[in-house]
Enzyme design. Structure first.
Site, PDB file in Angstrom:
ATOM      1  N   LYS A  86      42.369  29.087 -15.086  1.00 12.62           N
ATOM      2  CA  LYS A  86      40.740  28.564 -14.673  1.00 12.62           C
ATOM      3  C   LYS A  86      40.583  28.498 -13.362  1.00 12.62           C
ATOM      4  O   LYS A  86      41.154  28.320 -12.552  1.00 12.62           O
ATOM      5  CB  LYS A  86      41.001  27.045 -15.119  1.00 12.62           C
TER       6      LYS A  86
HETATM    7  O1  G3P Z   1      38.889  20.329 -16.794  1.00 11.72           O
HETATM    8  C1  G3P Z   1      37.750  19.386 -16.835  1.00 11.72           C
HETATM    9  C2  G3P Z   1      37.759  18.189 -17.791  1.00 11.72           C
HETATM   10  O2  G3P Z   1      38.980  17.979 -18.226  1.00 11.72           O
HETATM   11  C3  G3P Z   1      36.933  16.914 -16.944  1.00 11.72           C
HETATM   12  O3  G3P Z   1      37.239  16.091 -17.911  1.00 11.72           O
HETATM   13  O4  G3P Z   1      37.145  13.792 -18.201  1.00 11.72           O
HETATM   14  O5  G3P Z   1      37.795  14.645 -16.018  1.00 11.72           O
HETATM   15  O6  G3P Z   1      35.515  14.606 -16.672  1.00 11.72           O
HETATM   16  P1  G3P Z   1      36.995  14.728 -17.309  1.00 11.72           P
END
Ligand code: G3P
Length: 226
Positions: A86
């Site tokens: 990533k």
């Molecule tokens: O890797 C990005 C994703 O997992 C973000 O999720 O819930 O932290 O916005 P969140």
């Protein structure tokens, strides 16, 4: 649409894999921090459990292209070829995506908040581009729409890149993108559980059981009735 677990908690991963049709696991530095184990320790455990045919997505930390490249090589060495590195779509990140794809290393372009970031990552060769649906919603924009736009941009520009939508907070966001046919969604175990939770279904199943037991006696099933 592929379904991917956005977590590194191995117990939760095992539980969700045993119930749902899951294609892989994604992680990010904050998810690793929350779980608290050393990154390669837990990621190796996850790889062993999911096998080499399932996707594992692991993010680099460095901001310089040199640093990102070194991390990418180590990630692949430790976790195998079916690991997607990533790379945040920054100026340096774009450069790294181009280099990694020339080396035939799998790339998920991440930290995507705009359609143009995704287009550039796709053109640089990334296999996946990850827009952060709920985080975009929280900025007062429409995360689902951004993910849909990116899907369309890839199609209209003949790019093979798929949307791997991330940052979901509810089933509705997932359903909207599933209906649109995006490539993949990575979702936390809690939100995955919510995809099937429905009190009406529970009541329906309970009533079928009650009716059957009136007919055949309590505790009986199709296994032991006449
Ligand atoms: O890797 C990005 C994703 O997992 C973000 O999720 O819930 O932290 O916005 P969140």
């Amino acid at each position: 649409m592929k379904l991917i677990i956005d977590d590194v908690n191995i117990e939760k991963i095992k539980d969700v894999f045993s119930i749902f049709p899951i294609d892989g696991v994604t992680s990010n530095p904050s998810i690793l921090y929350k779980y608290g184990k050393q990154p390669y320790e837990i990621l190796r455990e996850i790889r062993e459990f999911i096998g080499e045919n399932s996707e594992l997505h692991v993010q680099v930390i460095s901001e310089s292209s040199e640093g990102m490249l070194k991390e990418a090589h180590k990630i692949i060495k430790e976790l195998g070829k079916n690991t997607y590195v990533k790379i945040p779509v920054t100026r340096e990140g774009l450069k790294v995506i181009k280099i990694l794809r020339k080396e035939e290393i799998n790339v998920t372009a991440t930290a995507i908040y705009t359609q143009m970031q995704a287009y550039l990552a796709g053109k640089a060769g990334a296999q996946y581009a990850a827009p952060y649906v709920n985080r975009i919603d929280n900025l007062g924009a429409n995360g689902v729409q951004v993910a849909k736009d990116i899907h369309d941009i890839f199609e209209k520009n003949n790019l093979k890149t798929e949307v791997l939508a991330a940052s979901f907070k509810n089933s509705q966001q997932v359903l909207e993108l599933c209906k649109y046919g995006i490539g993949a969604a990575t979702i936390s175990p809690d939100v995955i559980e919510g995809l099937i939770k429905n009190a009406c279904v529970d009541v329906a199943v309970e009533n079928f059981k009650k009716d059957f037991e009136i007919l055949c006696g309590q505790g009986n099933t199709m296994l032991n009735c006449r």
